[in-house]
Design a protein around this motif. Structure first.
Motif, PDB file in Angstrom:
ATOM      1  N   CYS A 120     -14.200 -17.539   0.921  1.00 60.42           N
ATOM      2  CA  CYS A 120     -15.054 -16.398   0.594  1.00 60.42           C
ATOM      3  C   CYS A 120     -14.221 -15.232   0.089  1.00 60.42           C
ATOM      4  CB  CYS A 120     -15.827 -15.939   1.830  1.00 60.42           C
ATOM      5  SG  CYS A 120     -16.910 -17.198   2.533  1.00 60.42           S
ATOM      6  N   GLY A 121     -14.574 -14.736  -1.089  1.00 56.16           N
ATOM      7  CA  GLY A 121     -14.031 -13.464  -1.523  1.00 56.16           C
ATOM      8  C   GLY A 121     -14.751 -12.339  -0.799  1.00 56.16           C
ATOM      9  N   ARG A 130      -7.764  -2.593   2.203  1.00 55.16           N
ATOM     10  CA  ARG A 130      -7.104  -3.898   2.044  1.00 55.16           C
ATOM     11  C   ARG A 130      -5.579  -3.808   2.145  1.00 55.16           C
ATOM     12  NH1 ARG A 130     -11.159  -7.216  -0.699  1.00 55.16           N
ATOM     13  NH2 ARG A 130     -12.866  -5.857  -1.336  1.00 55.16           N
ATOM     14  N   SER A 131      -5.064  -2.699   2.644  1.00 54.16           N
ATOM     15  CA  SER A 131      -3.613  -2.540   2.698  1.00 54.16           C
ATOM     16  C   SER A 131      -2.969  -3.531   3.661  1.00 54.16           C
ATOM     17  CB  SER A 131      -3.252  -1.107   3.091  1.00 54.16           C
ATOM     18  OG  SER A 131      -3.817  -0.776   4.354  1.00 54.16           O
ATOM     19  N   ASN A 132      -3.738  -3.966   4.658  1.00 50.26           N
ATOM     20  CA  ASN A 132      -3.235  -4.949   5.618  1.00 50.26           C
ATOM     21  C   ASN A 132      -3.868  -6.299   5.308  1.00 50.26           C
ATOM     22  OD1 ASN A 132      -2.108  -6.225   7.848  1.00 50.26           O
ATOM     23  ND2 ASN A 132      -3.690  -5.497   9.258  1.00 50.26           N
ATOM     24  N   GLU A 135      -9.363 -14.626   7.845  1.00 52.13           N
ATOM     25  CA  GLU A 135     -10.076 -14.866   9.095  1.00 52.13           C
ATOM     26  C   GLU A 135     -11.284 -15.763   8.844  1.00 52.13           C
ATOM     27  OE1 GLU A 135     -12.200 -11.321  10.583  1.00 52.13           O
ATOM     28  OE2 GLU A 135     -11.726 -10.401   8.645  1.00 52.13           O
ATOM     29  N   ILE A 136     -11.881 -16.221   9.927  1.00 50.58           N
ATOM     30  CA  ILE A 136     -13.131 -16.969   9.832  1.00 50.58           C
ATOM     31  C   ILE A 136     -14.193 -16.067   9.216  1.00 50.58           C
ATOM     32  CG2 ILE A 136     -14.966 -18.082  11.159  1.00 50.58           C
ATOM     33  CD1 ILE A 136     -12.462 -19.753  11.182  1.00 50.58           C
ATOM     34  N   ASN A 168     -10.670 -13.994   2.773  1.00 54.12           N
ATOM     35  CA  ASN A 168      -9.352 -13.436   2.498  1.00 54.12           C
ATOM     36  C   ASN A 168      -9.552 -12.058   1.886  1.00 54.12           C
ATOM     37  OD1 ASN A 168      -6.824 -12.773   1.490  1.00 54.12           O
ATOM     38  ND2 ASN A 168      -6.443 -14.747   0.529  1.00 54.12           N
ATOM     39  N   ASN A 169      -9.126 -11.012   2.587  1.00 53.49           N
ATOM     40  CA  ASN A 169      -9.415  -9.665   2.088  1.00 53.49           C
ATOM     41  C   ASN A 169      -8.607  -9.289   0.847  1.00 53.49           C
ATOM     42  OD1 ASN A 169      -6.869  -8.976   3.082  1.00 53.49           O
ATOM     43  ND2 ASN A 169      -7.604  -7.357   4.425  1.00 53.49           N
ATOM     44  N   GLN A 170      -7.716 -10.184   0.426  1.00 56.56           N
ATOM     45  CA  GLN A 170      -7.008  -9.959  -0.837  1.00 56.56           C
ATOM     46  C   GLN A 170      -7.754 -10.565  -2.017  1.00 56.56           C
ATOM     47  OE1 GLN A 170      -4.055  -7.891  -0.700  1.00 56.56           O
ATOM     48  NE2 GLN A 170      -5.211  -7.693   1.222  1.00 56.56           N
TER      49      GLN A 170
END
Length: 529
Positions: free
Chosen positions: A350-351, A363-365, A369-370, A420-422
């Motif tokens: 998932c984006g 999104r710096s970190n 995650e699930i 993935n938060n990237q």
């Protein structure tokens, strides 16, 4: 074959059991005993730790090796021995959450509801998640551990192989311990709401002490090795992009221009055009003759029907769903999705798009995650999984939350879904076309929290999905939360007081609308297609 190193922590067992993976430790099944031995366990040279109830036959060596090669980095037996029946207070604050879904215990699946009576984890996972000490019960401490693990990014899974020798429920948790769980993992408003909904489950004086007690927030992120440089040469990379469109040719054209610059070209781009015949045109395709576009016209309007047409016509191993109003797609974006999928052996990647008109996500970190959703504006999925769940529910055509509904069915099939938060592109939320043509999604959660007048009601299709997957009791609790939300606004005290006052004035209409939507949802449940 060299065996992996696994510490065996055996609870309540006086027998000298054979263990070929390394160190073993016999301790009492209690929070204090585990805390007292925390440093001793951490100092041992090992890769994994197996916590096990000494009254149960140990898993076989072959099963353990197979589990360690499976999806995840923490595996457990929790649902098999009754953890799904807890934490009951969560039903009042997250009654229909995807991560709170019950799944058949004959299927490996995502679950944070672990038990130290049977779990296998990487050693660094045990060292990363803090062991709380608010209760002597190791059962509630295990659930707290599992919840923190899944929220921090640890891939927490129920394992059928690990649970095969367990036949009876063994977990028991006191009501007061559940309030401590809420205190440790949620904000004060959630704690007050659970007490309001369950006033007799904890003594008032004890609750007041709990409310005033200080709390240390655990918000650390479990980090993974960088996988951006891994090779896809030996992996399946054939992807079918599916885009359902309705009266949005201009923004779709801009999106196709960005897709034409991808480093890794998709196998095909399937565009399902539902634009009414009198407005329909293929002229926008003239500039993209080099793209592998499969253009399909559909006279039946509905996002579920359109995406199902896309699934039926797709040939790729994976299907990448995009909305028709996305922008900011980097040239390496599809590769990043595939690397996320392959690195974690996931079924769904998932984006996390940023939405125009809302605050952009921090999104710096980097965090993986699930996923607790299924964002059809940017999600890569195994085609075989979509076929297994039989695609989108066409009862939800031209309605809301069809993405969450299919996501729940994927979870119930045991799918591993990661976000993935990237993975970031932008959702334009175009002012015309799409679901806005059907008078849907005009008031959002974010807009209702910024407006004194706006109220974001659960659409009857959302209530239908909740009834379908969670039943009447949890759906009712979700409706209670929704009604509570009509009194909430961001801002200063004056705005908050004004919203509460307006909320009470509008309460009869709120209750009327909620009842009407619930009635429509029950009719949807009875519909035969």
């Amino acid at each position: 074959m060299k065996l992996p190193k696994i510490i065996l922590v055996l609870f309540d067992c006086d027998l000298d059991v054979q263990w070929n993976f390394g160190y073993k430790l016999n301790i009492q099944y209690s929070r204090k005993a585990l805390n007292d031995n925390f440093d001793a366990i951490g100092n041992l040279d090992t890769d994994f730790i197996l916590f096990w109830d000494g009254t149960i036959e140990l898993p076989t060596e072959d099963n353990l090796i197979q589990i360690m090669k499976s999806k995840g980095n923490l595996w457990h037996i929790g649902p098999k021995i009754g953890t799904n029946d807890f934490v009951k207070l969560l039903d009042d604050i997250k009654p229909t959450d995807m991560l709170h879904t019950k799944v058949d215990d004959m299927i490996d699946h995502t679950s944070w509801k672990m038990s130290f009576r049977g779990c296998l984890m990487r050693k660094d996972v045990f060292e990363f998640i803090p062991l709380e000490n608010y209760s002597d019960s190791l059962d509630i401490i295990a659930l707290d551990f599992g919840y923190k693990a899944i929220k921090s990014g640890i891939l927490t899974r129920y394992s059928r192989l690990l649970a095969q020798n367990h036949l009876e429920k063994r977990v028991s948790i006191q009501n007061s311990d559940e309030f401590f769980f809420i205190k440790k993992n949620f904000d004060k408003k959630a704690l007050l709401w659970t007490y309001f909904m369950n006033p007799g489950k904890i003594r008032p004086f004890r609750f007041l002490n709990l409310l005033k007690a200080p709390k240390k927030i655990f918000d650390s992120t479990y980090s993974y090795d960088d996988f951006s440089d891994i090779s896809l040469d030996e992996q399946h990379t054939d992807v079918s992009i599916v885009i359902a469109t309705l009266e949005r040719y201009q923004v779709l054209k801009a999106e196709l221009e960005e897709l034409s610059r991808l480093n890794l070209m998709p196998k095909e781009i399937i565009i399902v055009d539902q634009t009414p015949i009198e407005k329909r045109s293929k002229k926008f395709l003239e500039a993209f003759s080099e793209l592998p576009i499969q253009y399909i016209e559909s006279d039946k309007i509905g996002q579920c029907t359109a995406r199902n047409i896309g699934i039926a016509n797709a040939k790729g191993t994976y299907i990448w769903f995009l909305d028709d109003d996305m922008k900011g797609i980097p040239s390496n974006y599809l590769e990043s999705h595939l690397k996320t999928l392959h690195n974690f052996e996931a079924d769904i990647s998932c984006g996390i798009p940023d939405e125009i008109g809302t605050n952009y996500i921090e999104r710096s970190n980097p965090k993986i995650e699930i996923s607790d959703g299924f964002p059809t504006n940017d999600v890569l999925v195994k085609r075989t999984l979509l076929q297994k769940v039989e695609g989108f529910d066409i009862k939800m055509n031209q309605k809301q939350s069809e993405d969450q509904e299919i996501g729940l069915r994927c979870v119930k099939e045991g799918a591993l879904s990661v976000k993935n938060n990237q993975l970031r592109i932008v959702h334009l939320r175009a002012s015309r076309g799409g679901l806005r043509n059907h008078n849907v999604r005009k008031i959002t959660f974010a807009s209702s929290r910024s407006s004194l007048i706006q109220r974001r009601f659960l659409h009857h299709s959302e209530i239908y999905s909740n009834l379908k997957h969670f039943g009447k009791r949890k759906t009712t609790k979700a409706l209670m939360l929704n009604i509570r939300g009509t009194f909430i606004i961001k801002g200063n005290l004056f705005r908050k007081f004004s919203k509460i006052l307006i909320g009470f004035i509008l309460l009869p209409h709120t209750l009327f609308t909620t009842k009407k939507n619930y009635t429509l949802a029950k009719k949807m449940m009875k519909e035969q297609l």
